[in-house]
Enzyme design. Structure first.
Site, PDB file in Angstrom:
ATOM      1  N   SER A  91       0.547   9.565  -5.415  1.00  0.00           N
ATOM      2  CA  SER A  91       0.768   8.172  -5.811  1.00  0.00           C
ATOM      3  C   SER A  91       0.090   7.915  -7.150  1.00  0.00           C
ATOM      4  CB  SER A  91       0.149   7.256  -4.750  1.00  0.00           C
ATOM      5  OG  SER A  91       0.046   5.927  -5.218  1.00  0.00           O
ATOM      6  N   TYR A 137      -6.043   3.819   1.109  1.00  0.00           N
ATOM      7  CA  TYR A 137      -4.853   4.509   0.580  1.00  0.00           C
ATOM      8  C   TYR A 137      -5.226   5.317  -0.666  1.00  0.00           C
ATOM      9  CZ  TYR A 137       0.126   4.874  -0.761  1.00  0.00           C
ATOM     10  OH  TYR A 137       1.391   5.328  -1.095  1.00  0.00           O
TER      11      TYR A 137
HETATM   12  C1  GCO Z   1       0.134  -1.277  -3.543  1.00  0.00           C
HETATM   13  C2  GCO Z   1       1.323  -0.326  -3.567  1.00  0.00           C
HETATM   14  C3  GCO Z   1       0.876   1.004  -4.183  1.00  0.00           C
HETATM   15  C4  GCO Z   1       2.084   1.886  -4.600  1.00  0.00           C
HETATM   16  C5  GCO Z   1       2.108   3.193  -3.849  1.00  0.00           C
HETATM   17  C6  GCO Z   1       3.235   4.108  -4.332  1.00  0.00           C
HETATM   18  O1  GCO Z   1      -0.247  -1.758  -2.464  1.00  0.00           O
HETATM   19  O2  GCO Z   1      -0.391  -1.517  -4.652  1.00  0.00           O
HETATM   20  O3  GCO Z   1       1.863  -0.092  -2.276  1.00  0.00           O
HETATM   21  O4  GCO Z   1       0.001   1.615  -3.263  1.00  0.00           O
HETATM   22  O5  GCO Z   1       3.303   1.294  -4.418  1.00  0.00           O
HETATM   23  O6  GCO Z   1       0.904   3.801  -4.117  1.00  0.00           O
HETATM   24  O7  GCO Z   1       2.753   4.942  -5.314  1.00  0.00           O
END
Ligand code: GCO
Length: 254
Positions: free
Chosen positions: A145, A158
């Protein structure tokens, strides 16, 4: 117009590909793209009926179902997939979010994200890669990501998982590249997916993303395909341990 002869550099004919989390979103788009280039895809999801249904919808020959958050289940659940033979291409795509500020996150929210997005990728690779080693070739593509490098409040679990997945990709490289296994990663930016639906619906966040991303827009899931096909193809046989961002330039800008 006569159809293009498949370019040997990007032809996946004869290859079996397992894509975790491929019943919807980016995973489904990747599965369809690989089938279109000759791969035999194994669709994966948490629910067996859904995985079978999607496999039938997209012309995939096989499906499997298990919860990536239960790492111990991966090996047994994949025994049936591996019985006919090895997987040639593994895409560790499945991932989830449990957004919340670090001090508000429960340990369960922390563990769920790390278990699914990071440990799950390790567990599936540990089951699949021995077959790649035995056959003398394989491709592992970890879906990282932009948050493998950058973050924003409420995404700490995450970020930790996707940052770990970047380094797991390098760990796979240093241990498996001499087996002719290319382990690499793709780093999506902000794509218009179900995972991001709440963000897109938020007019303020939507405007921020469009201003923060040099391309000035959200990515379309179809725009992730090229990078994944490249890393799944003979075209990347000497590419190892790389994280290719597909992010409209967001990681290039302050
Ligand atoms: C958020 C998003 C991000 C990106 C994901 C894909 O909550 O800011 O979901 O996490 O969309 O990382 O790369």
């Amino acid at each position: 117009m006569t159809p293009l002869r498949p370019d040997p550099l990007f032809n996946l004919s004869g290859r079996r590909a397992l894509i975790t989390g491929s019943t919807r979103g980016l995973g489904r788009v990747m599965a369809e793209a690989m089938i279109a280039r000759g791969a035999a895809v194994v669709v994966h999801g948490r629910d067996a009926d859904t995985a079978r249904q999607v496999a039938a919808e997209i012309g995939a020959a096989e499906s499997c179902a298990f919860d990536l958050g239960q790492a111990e289940a991966a090996g047994p659940a994949l025994a049936g997939v591996l019985a006919p033979g090895p997987i040639d291409i593994l895409v560790n795509n499945a991932g989830l979010h449990r957004r919340g500020k670090l001090l508000d996150l429960s340990l369960a929210d922390w563990r769920t994200v790390l278990d699914t997005n990071l440990t799950g990728a390790f567990a599936v690779a540990r089951a699949v890669v021995p077959g790649m080693i035995a056959q003398g070739h394989g491709k592992v593509i970890n879906i990282c990501s932009l948050m493998s490098e950058l973050g924003r409040p409420t995404t700490g679990n995450y970020m930790a998982a996707k940052g770990g997945l970047k380094m797991l990709t390098r760990a796979m490289t240093v241990e498996w590249a001499h087996h002719n296994i290319q382990a690499n990663a793709v780093g999506p930016g902000y794509f218009a997916t179900e995972l991001n639906a709440p963000l897109i619906a938020d007019a303020k966040f939507d405007a921020w993303i469009k201003a923060r991303t040099p391309a000035g827009r959200w990515g379309d899931p179809s725009e992730l395909v090229g990078a994944v096909i490249f890393l799944a193809s003979p075209a990347s046989n000497y590419v190892n341990g790389q994280l290719l961002f597909v992010d409209g330039g967001i990681t290039a800008a302050i």
